[in-house]
Design a protein around this motif. Structure first.
Motif, PDB file in Angstrom:
ATOM      1  N   ALA B 126       0.844  -1.196   0.000  1.00 42.46           N
ATOM      2  CA  ALA B 126       0.000   0.000   0.000  1.00 42.46           C
ATOM      3  C   ALA B 126       0.876   1.241   0.000  1.00 42.46           C
ATOM      4  N   VAL B 127       0.433   2.245  -0.754  1.00 43.05           N
ATOM      5  CA  VAL B 127       1.059   3.561  -0.738  1.00 43.05           C
ATOM      6  C   VAL B 127      -0.029   4.558  -0.388  1.00 43.05           C
ATOM      7  N   VAL B 128       0.239   5.408   0.583  1.00 41.59           N
ATOM      8  CA  VAL B 128      -0.741   6.414   0.987  1.00 41.59           C
ATOM      9  C   VAL B 128      -0.096   7.789   0.838  1.00 41.59           C
ATOM     10  N   TYR B 129      -0.649   8.587  -0.064  1.00 41.74           N
ATOM     11  CA  TYR B 129      -0.204   9.971  -0.234  1.00 41.74           C
ATOM     12  C   TYR B 129      -1.116  10.862   0.624  1.00 41.74           C
ATOM     13  N   LEU B 130      -0.526  11.572   1.564  1.00 41.50           N
ATOM     14  CA  LEU B 130      -1.286  12.372   2.521  1.00 41.50           C
ATOM     15  C   LEU B 130      -1.085  13.848   2.207  1.00 41.50           C
ATOM     16  N   GLY B 131      -2.117  14.495   1.665  1.00 44.25           N
ATOM     17  CA  GLY B 131      -1.985  15.895   1.269  1.00 44.25           C
ATOM     18  C   GLY B 131      -2.434  16.883   2.325  1.00 44.25           C
ATOM     19  N   GLN B 132      -3.064  16.399   3.379  1.00 46.34           N
ATOM     20  CA  GLN B 132      -3.717  17.306   4.326  1.00 46.34           C
ATOM     21  C   GLN B 132      -2.715  17.962   5.275  1.00 46.34           C
ATOM     22  N   CYS B 133      -3.172  19.011   5.957  1.00 37.43           N
ATOM     23  CA  CYS B 133      -2.354  19.696   6.955  1.00 37.43           C
ATOM     24  C   CYS B 133      -1.921  18.718   8.046  1.00 37.43           C
ATOM     25  N   TYR B 134      -0.754  18.973   8.615  1.00 33.02           N
ATOM     26  CA  TYR B 134      -0.224  18.174   9.738  1.00 33.02           C
ATOM     27  C   TYR B 134      -0.124  16.690   9.375  1.00 33.02           C
ATOM     28  N   ALA B 135       0.160  16.401   8.091  1.00 37.16           N
ATOM     29  CA  ALA B 135       0.309  15.008   7.671  1.00 37.16           C
ATOM     30  C   ALA B 135       1.414  14.314   8.450  1.00 37.16           C
ATOM     31  N   ILE B 141       5.393   5.834  12.421  1.00 36.01           N
ATOM     32  CA  ILE B 141       4.536   4.752  12.920  1.00 36.01           C
ATOM     33  C   ILE B 141       4.932   3.469  12.213  1.00 36.01           C
ATOM     34  N   GLY B 142       4.418   2.345  12.654  1.00 33.31           N
ATOM     35  CA  GLY B 142       4.846   1.047  12.143  1.00 33.31           C
ATOM     36  C   GLY B 142       4.280   0.701  10.779  1.00 33.31           C
ATOM     37  N   ALA B 143       4.842   1.335   9.731  1.00 36.22           N
ATOM     38  CA  ALA B 143       4.276   1.143   8.400  1.00 36.22           C
ATOM     39  C   ALA B 143       4.858  -0.071   7.680  1.00 36.22           C
ATOM     40  N   GLY B 144       6.150  -0.318   7.860  1.00 32.96           N
ATOM     41  CA  GLY B 144       6.809  -1.323   7.031  1.00 32.96           C
ATOM     42  C   GLY B 144       6.829  -2.714   7.629  1.00 32.96           C
ATOM     43  N   ASN B 145       7.288  -3.666   6.798  1.00 31.03           N
ATOM     44  CA  ASN B 145       7.435  -5.054   7.231  1.00 31.03           C
ATOM     45  C   ASN B 145       8.887  -5.485   7.309  1.00 31.03           C
ATOM     46  N   ALA B 154       0.030  -5.734   5.095  1.00 27.14           N
ATOM     47  CA  ALA B 154       0.722  -5.172   3.934  1.00 27.14           C
ATOM     48  C   ALA B 154       1.953  -4.373   4.345  1.00 27.14           C
ATOM     49  N   ASP B 155       2.892  -4.299   3.410  1.00 28.51           N
ATOM     50  CA  ASP B 155       4.019  -3.378   3.531  1.00 28.51           C
ATOM     51  C   ASP B 155       3.494  -2.018   3.077  1.00 28.51           C
ATOM     52  N   VAL B 156       3.610  -1.006   3.917  1.00 23.66           N
ATOM     53  CA  VAL B 156       2.959   0.270   3.630  1.00 23.66           C
ATOM     54  C   VAL B 156       3.997   1.378   3.508  1.00 23.66           C
ATOM     55  N   VAL B 157       3.879   2.165   2.465  1.00 22.33           N
ATOM     56  CA  VAL B 157       4.681   3.370   2.307  1.00 22.33           C
ATOM     57  C   VAL B 157       3.763   4.568   2.523  1.00 22.33           C
ATOM     58  N   LEU B 158       4.179   5.467   3.369  1.00 24.18           N
ATOM     59  CA  LEU B 158       3.410   6.697   3.603  1.00 24.18           C
ATOM     60  C   LEU B 158       4.215   7.877   3.078  1.00 24.18           C
TER      61      LEU B 158
END
Lengths: 89, 296
Positions: B126-135, B141-145, B154-158
């Motif tokens: 998973a890839v999460v693109y965070l555009g909001q304020c204070y992203a 946080i524990g995103a990866g594996n 899932a292995d997650v990229v933020l």
């Protein structure tokens, strides 16, 4: 939704500063299919203004007003518009 | 692997407490346009936007595509995660943010987002693109594996548009299927969308990967940010003079609604210019190692 262009003289009672806000996308000038073709609406922050065909303010309301849908959005063709954000370095 | 070539859900998410601002819906419409322009199957694109003004929301979304797209609510995003069948997920988040997370009836916290993604069945990446304020509250946080290979989830990229600051949105003009639209766009996300529709190998390793999207969008938005701040200084001097004159006009003609509106319009522009000038934006990426090999 249709995007349409106007000349400033089609809404002569709207000041340049207001037209700039519209073109910058800060305020929204639109028509609603359910409200008749002669009325314009201007969403200016938290305020929704009803305008007559010359741009005079007829009515002002605060709040959301979901019943007034956005069907045609207008920008002014003879007022500077923002530059497209370039892909080039 | 390649997100566009494989089983991927592309989610455009605009959660809000009440109705969303039209500029955020226009971000979604532009994202939709770019994703379809990149060759992504429209049936793999899911749109989640909160708010009671469904007709207007759907009208704005429709400006980004000739295809019909249903518009769901943010709760449906999490419901869909719970019944996922795809290997991959790419999420684009626009709208408001607070230090508690993404704006919503209840804020979407970093813990909830990462937990529900990692609990999603069948999901590998998973890839999460965070555009909001204070992203940046989603950072660290524990995103990866990587540290615990074989761990569930899932292995997650933020990727965040900004750290512990407000994010910047600026006026732009862009071509959409419905015509030339002008709105105040989240410009980090806008550059991500533009990159996806025309990927550039920024780091020169021969492949266009998620890390390239971060580097491109980050560099482009930072370069644009400097230019905007310089232009803003010049514009705000002119605006200030006009505002003083407009206020004098209202003093001379009290109760004149048109002149009062002019003052409000100028004050709006001044605030917008100063907001850009006094906001710092610094993009970030969490779990960068898999992002270096995941091709778009």
């Amino acid at each position: 939704m249709e995007i349409k262009k106007l000349q400033s003289n089609e809404l002569p009672m709207i000041d340049l500063a207001v037209r700039e806000c519209v073109n910058l996308g800060q305020w929204l000038l639109f028509k609603s299919a359910t409200e008749g073709q002669e009325k314009f609406f201007l969403r200016a922050g938290a305020t929704l203004l009803t305008l007559d065909p010359t741009g005079n303010i007829v009515h002002s309301m605060d709040g959301v007003h979901d019943e007034i849908g956005v069907d045609e959005v207008f920008y002014f063709d003879d007022v500077l518009k923002p530059q497209t954000l370039s892909m080039n370095f | 692997m390649s997100f566009i070539g494989e089983n991927t859900t592309w989610a455009l998410l605009l959660s809000s407490n009440g109705n969303p601002e039209s500029r955020h819906v226009q971000d979604i419409a532009f994202g939709l346009f770019c994703l379809e322009n990149a060759g992504i199957d429209p049936s793999h694109i899911r749109i989640y936007i909160d708010g009671s003004g469904r007709h207007s929301i759907e009208q704005f979304v429709s400006s980004g595509s000739h295809n019909h797209h249903n518009v769901y609510n943010s709760n449906d995003f999490f419901a869909d995660l719970a019944k996922n069948t795809n290997d991959n997920l790419v999420v684009f988040v626009t709208g408001h943010g607070t230090p508690y997370g993404i704006d919503g009836q209840a804020p979407i916290s970093p813990h909830r987002m990462i937990t529900e993604i990692k609990s999603s069945p069948n999901l590998k990446r998973a890839v999460v693109y965070l555009g909001q304020c204070y992203a940046g509250v989603f950072n660290y946080i524990g995103a990866g594996n990587r540290l615990t290979p074989g761990s569930a989830g899932a292995d997650v990229v933020l990727i965040g548009a900004t750290n512990l600051y407000e994010s910047i949105s600026v006026p732009t003009t862009e071509n959409l299927p419905s015509g030339q639209a002008q709105w105040v766009a989240n410009f980090f996300l806008l550059y991500v969308f533009k990159w996806i529709s025309a990927p550039i190998d920024i780091d020169g390793d021969g492949i266009s990967t998620i890390i390239d999207s971060f580097k491109f969008a980050g560099a482009a938005s930072n370069m644009q940010n400097k230019k905007l701040k310089i232009d803003s200084f010049r514009r705000s001097m002119d605006l200030h003079a006009r505002l003083l004159q407009a206020r004098e006009d209202v003093t001379q003609h009290p109760g004149d609604a048109t002149k009062i509106l002019t003052v409000t319009a100028l004050e709006t522009q001044v605030i917008e210019e100063l907001s850009v000038r006094y906001t710092h934006q610094e993009p970030w990426i969490l779990n960068a190692i898999p992002a270096q090999s995941w091709q778009i």
